[in-house]
Design a protein around this motif. Structure first.
Motif, short mmCIF file in Angstrom:
data_model
loop_
_atom_site.label_atom_id
_atom_site.label_comp_id
_atom_site.label_asym_id
_atom_site.label_seq_id
_atom_site.Cartn_x
_atom_site.Cartn_y
_atom_site.Cartn_z
N TYR A 266 6.08 -0.31 -10.92
CA TYR A 266 7.44 -0.50 -11.44
C TYR A 266 7.95 0.79 -12.08
CZ TYR A 266 11.19 -1.55 -14.66
OH TYR A 266 12.37 -1.50 -15.35
N THR B 78 6.76 11.79 -10.51
CA THR B 78 7.43 10.49 -10.49
C THR B 78 8.27 10.23 -11.74
OG1 THR B 78 5.58 9.35 -11.57
CG2 THR B 78 5.53 9.51 -9.16
N GLU C 66 7.07 3.83 -11.47
CA GLU C 66 7.34 4.82 -10.43
C GLU C 66 8.68 4.54 -9.75
OE1 GLU C 66 5.20 6.90 -6.56
OE2 GLU C 66 4.41 5.00 -7.33
N LYS C 67 8.93 3.28 -9.45
CA LYS C 67 10.19 2.92 -8.81
C LYS C 67 11.38 3.22 -9.71
CE LYS C 67 12.51 -0.92 -6.48
NZ LYS C 67 12.41 -2.36 -6.07
#
Length: 261
Positions: A127, A175, A129-130
């Motif tokens: 999550y 990230t 990273e997204k």
């Protein structure tokens, strides 16, 4: 310098007392929505209440789950909202001579001190990273570098925490997610206070702490126990946007115990 964590959600494991409660309270003071975790509902409720009383504007909830087991981690993960900040604080320690420490005690330290953080990081990092932003902090120990002869099993587990944090930092490169470990030295907590209760010389807990540090951590520069708040201060900084260039680091708040540059 002002740390603002408004709009961020933080999970702090083992946060019903001691260092964990200090971290959770400080994160709430910085504006984060905080999830308190402990093994029992009664202690979790008490932790939530303590934070709510200390921080009038606190957004805080509790989830009871034993992160020292795979099933407990699974239950916690299932109950979690999206988490921006993960503080792997839950831990155990039990002084014992190497030759008197059975496999079961080694495994208990490994499951609580290492695998809980591994499992929760594995669940929450995707999550982060997204979202392009996240913070994972492992509360390790100076014992991970300065292995204590009186509890080698504990030191080994904390060395592993440092290694996992470093590896994950590299895995999450580019990230916007940082991963670090914090290495407290001897710190005044419920567990340490219980350990010092049998000091035959008596005196205040602070006096007992000074004697313990002098006897067992003679390289300490401060010569005393740290407070839980002193550890929490560093954790909150690492959880903030201000620490964006700090990742893969083992940050010491050990009173100078580790004798290295």
């Amino acid at each position: 310098m002002r740390i603002d964590l408004s709009g961020r959600t933080a999970l702090v494991t083992g946060s019903t007392a001691g260092i964990g409660l200090a971290i959770a309270t400080s994160l709430a003071e910085a504006g984060a929505t905080v999830i308190v975790n402990g093994r029992g509902q009664e202690r979790v409720d008490a932790g939530v209440d303590a934070i709510s009383r200390a921080v009038a504007s606190a957004q805080v909830r509790g989830i009871a789950a034993d992160v020292g087991t795979a099933d407990g981690c699974e239950a916690l993960i299932a109950a979690l909202p999206a988490v921006d900040i993960l503080v792997n604080n839950a831990g155990v320690f039990a002084p014992a001579d190497f030759f008197d420490t059975p496999d079961e005690e080694w495994d208990r330290h490994w499951q609580v001190n290492v695998m809980a953080g591994v499992r929760l990081a594995r669940a929450t990092l995707p999550y982060m990273e997204k979202a392009g932003w996240g913070r994972v902090i492992f509360v390790a120990s100076e014992s991970g570098l300065n292995i204590p002869v009186e509890m080698i099993h504990y030191g080994v587990s904390k060395t592993a925490d440092i290694a996992v944090a470093r590896g994950l930092a590299k895995r999450m490169a580019g990230t916007g997610v940082t991963v670090n470990s914090v290495l407290p030295g001897p710190t005044l907590s419920e567990g340490v206070e219980a350990m010092l209760a049998n000091d035959p010389e008596g005196g205040s807990i602070e006096e007992k702490g000074v004697r313990f540090v002098k006897a067992n951590r003679p390289s300490s520069i401060t010569g005393r126990l740290a407070t839980a708040q002193e550890v929490a201060n560093l954790v909150v900084y690492l959880a903030s946007p201000l620490s964006s260039a700090t990742t893969g680091a083992a940050m010491r708040v050990d009173g100078g115990v580790v004798d290295t540059l």
